[in-house]
Design an enzyme around this catalytic site. Structure first.
Site, PDB file in Angstrom:
ATOM      1  N   GLY A 116      -7.372 -22.988  55.549  1.00  0.00           N
ATOM      2  CA  GLY A 116      -7.202 -21.762  54.764  1.00  0.00           C
ATOM      3  C   GLY A 116      -8.079 -20.597  55.165  1.00  0.00           C
ATOM      4  N   SER A 117      -8.520 -20.545  56.428  1.00  0.00           N
ATOM      5  CA  SER A 117      -9.344 -19.390  56.817  1.00  0.00           C
ATOM      6  C   SER A 117      -8.516 -18.103  56.779  1.00  0.00           C
ATOM      7  CB  SER A 117      -9.996 -19.600  58.192  1.00  0.00           C
ATOM      8  OG  SER A 117      -9.044 -19.551  59.224  1.00  0.00           O
ATOM      9  N   ASN A 118      -7.254 -18.175  57.160  1.00  0.00           N
ATOM     10  CA  ASN A 118      -6.396 -16.988  57.039  1.00  0.00           C
ATOM     11  C   ASN A 118      -6.190 -16.619  55.572  1.00  0.00           C
ATOM     12  OD1 ASN A 118      -5.120 -15.856  59.664  1.00  0.00           O
ATOM     13  ND2 ASN A 118      -5.177 -18.080  59.970  1.00  0.00           N
ATOM     14  N   LEU A 147       8.778 -27.391  56.264  1.00  0.00           N
ATOM     15  CA  LEU A 147       9.889 -26.463  56.434  1.00  0.00           C
ATOM     16  C   LEU A 147      10.285 -25.863  55.077  1.00  0.00           C
ATOM     17  CD1 LEU A 147      11.745 -25.588  58.816  1.00  0.00           C
ATOM     18  CD2 LEU A 147      13.372 -27.311  58.020  1.00  0.00           C
ATOM     19  N   ILE A 148      10.500 -24.558  55.062  1.00  0.00           N
ATOM     20  CA  ILE A 148      10.917 -23.905  53.807  1.00  0.00           C
ATOM     21  C   ILE A 148      12.409 -24.168  53.607  1.00  0.00           C
ATOM     22  CG2 ILE A 148      11.170 -21.683  52.620  1.00  0.00           C
ATOM     23  CD1 ILE A 148       8.248 -22.572  52.935  1.00  0.00           C
ATOM     24  N   ASN A 198       5.418 -15.815  58.122  1.00  0.00           N
ATOM     25  CA  ASN A 198       4.556 -16.874  58.661  1.00  0.00           C
ATOM     26  C   ASN A 198       3.741 -16.318  59.818  1.00  0.00           C
ATOM     27  OD1 ASN A 198       3.584 -19.574  59.145  1.00  0.00           O
ATOM     28  ND2 ASN A 198       5.047 -19.742  60.833  1.00  0.00           N
ATOM     29  N   HIS A 213       2.007 -17.655  63.497  1.00  0.00           N
ATOM     30  CA  HIS A 213       2.014 -18.766  64.449  1.00  0.00           C
ATOM     31  C   HIS A 213       0.997 -18.458  65.556  1.00  0.00           C
ATOM     32  CE1 HIS A 213       3.690 -22.283  66.398  1.00  0.00           C
ATOM     33  NE2 HIS A 213       3.600 -21.620  67.537  1.00  0.00           N
ATOM     34  N   ASP A 248       9.583 -21.589  63.049  1.00  0.00           N
ATOM     35  CA  ASP A 248       9.090 -20.559  63.993  1.00  0.00           C
ATOM     36  C   ASP A 248      10.186 -19.749  64.670  1.00  0.00           C
ATOM     37  OD1 ASP A 248       6.512 -21.602  63.504  1.00  0.00           O
ATOM     38  OD2 ASP A 248       6.783 -23.108  65.049  1.00  0.00           O
ATOM     39  N   GLU A 253      -5.970 -13.389  64.357  1.00  0.00           N
ATOM     40  CA  GLU A 253      -5.176 -13.621  63.138  1.00  0.00           C
ATOM     41  C   GLU A 253      -5.843 -12.996  61.911  1.00  0.00           C
ATOM     42  OE1 GLU A 253      -2.753 -17.737  63.863  1.00  0.00           O
ATOM     43  OE2 GLU A 253      -4.744 -17.943  63.005  1.00  0.00           O
TER      44      GLU A 253
END
Ligand code: GRF
Length: 189
Positions: A12-14, A87-88, A102, A104, A145, A174
């Site tokens: 969870g750094s992003n 997967l959503i 998302n 990547h 993706d 990011e």
């Protein structure tokens, strides 16, 4: 206030950068963090900033629609995947057209798809002796993706790079880019 819900599976750094960026924002707020892993560090990060957080199961997402109901209660303007590994499902994409994005850690369409996440991506880039890698921020569709690309940024890959050092370079890009792109997607749309 425009609302973001973050979906994350791991560190969870992003997610933390996004939470920090919007903490005092005039128009945008992180309304909740959802995770499919009860022990994901992202939940601790959400807690630190007082962001509501929820853990959900595979059934909650794919069978009972609990996740869909939790989202409906919040009515987010944007769903942000930040290291989310499942997967959503199609129905969720249909409910939020062009409102799920998302990030990547490579230059899609290369090095994407099922099973391509984390250090596996960086290892494949290094094994193929690529001279550059980078990040891709994209809309989410029903394939891993593969949705329309919103933003890409590159970095150099050197002969000395290991998956760890490359991951470090990419995380830095990011953390800088994702909150800003989220802001422009929300404010532009
Ligand atoms: C990031 O590199 C992102 O590109 C990918 O998963 C990683 C998550 O890292 N989708 P973190 O959990 O935000 O630290």
């Amino acid at each position: 206030m425009r609302k973001i819900v973050i979906l994350a599976s791991g560190n969870g750094s992003n997610a933390e950068q996004i939470i920090k960026y919007f903490f005092y924002h005039e128009f945008i707020t992180v309304a909740a963090v959802f995770s499919n892993k009860a022990d994901a560090f992202v939940l601790k990060r959400a807690e630190k900033y007082g962001i509501p957080h929820t853990v959900f199961s595979r059934d909650d997402l794919y069978r009972t629609n609990r996740v869909q109901r939790l989202l409906a209660d919040i009515s987010p303007d944007l769903i942000v995947l930040a290291g989310f590994l499942w997967l959503i499902p199609k129905d969720l994409i249909g409910l939020y057209p062009n409102r799920i994005i998302n990030i990547h850690p490579a230059l899609l369409p290369k090095y994407g798809g099922k099973g391509m996440y984390g250090d596996r991506v960086h290892k494949a880039v290094i094994d193929n002796r690529e001279e550059e890698s980078g990040i891709t921020i994209h809309y989410v569709n029903e394939k891993y993706d593969a949705g329309d690309i919103i933003h890409q940024e590159k970095c150099r890959v050197t002969a000395e790079d290991t998956p760890e050092t490359l991951a470090g370079k990419i995380h830095k890009i990011e953390h800088e880019a994702y909150p800003q792109i989220i802001e422009s997607v929300i404010m532009g749309g």
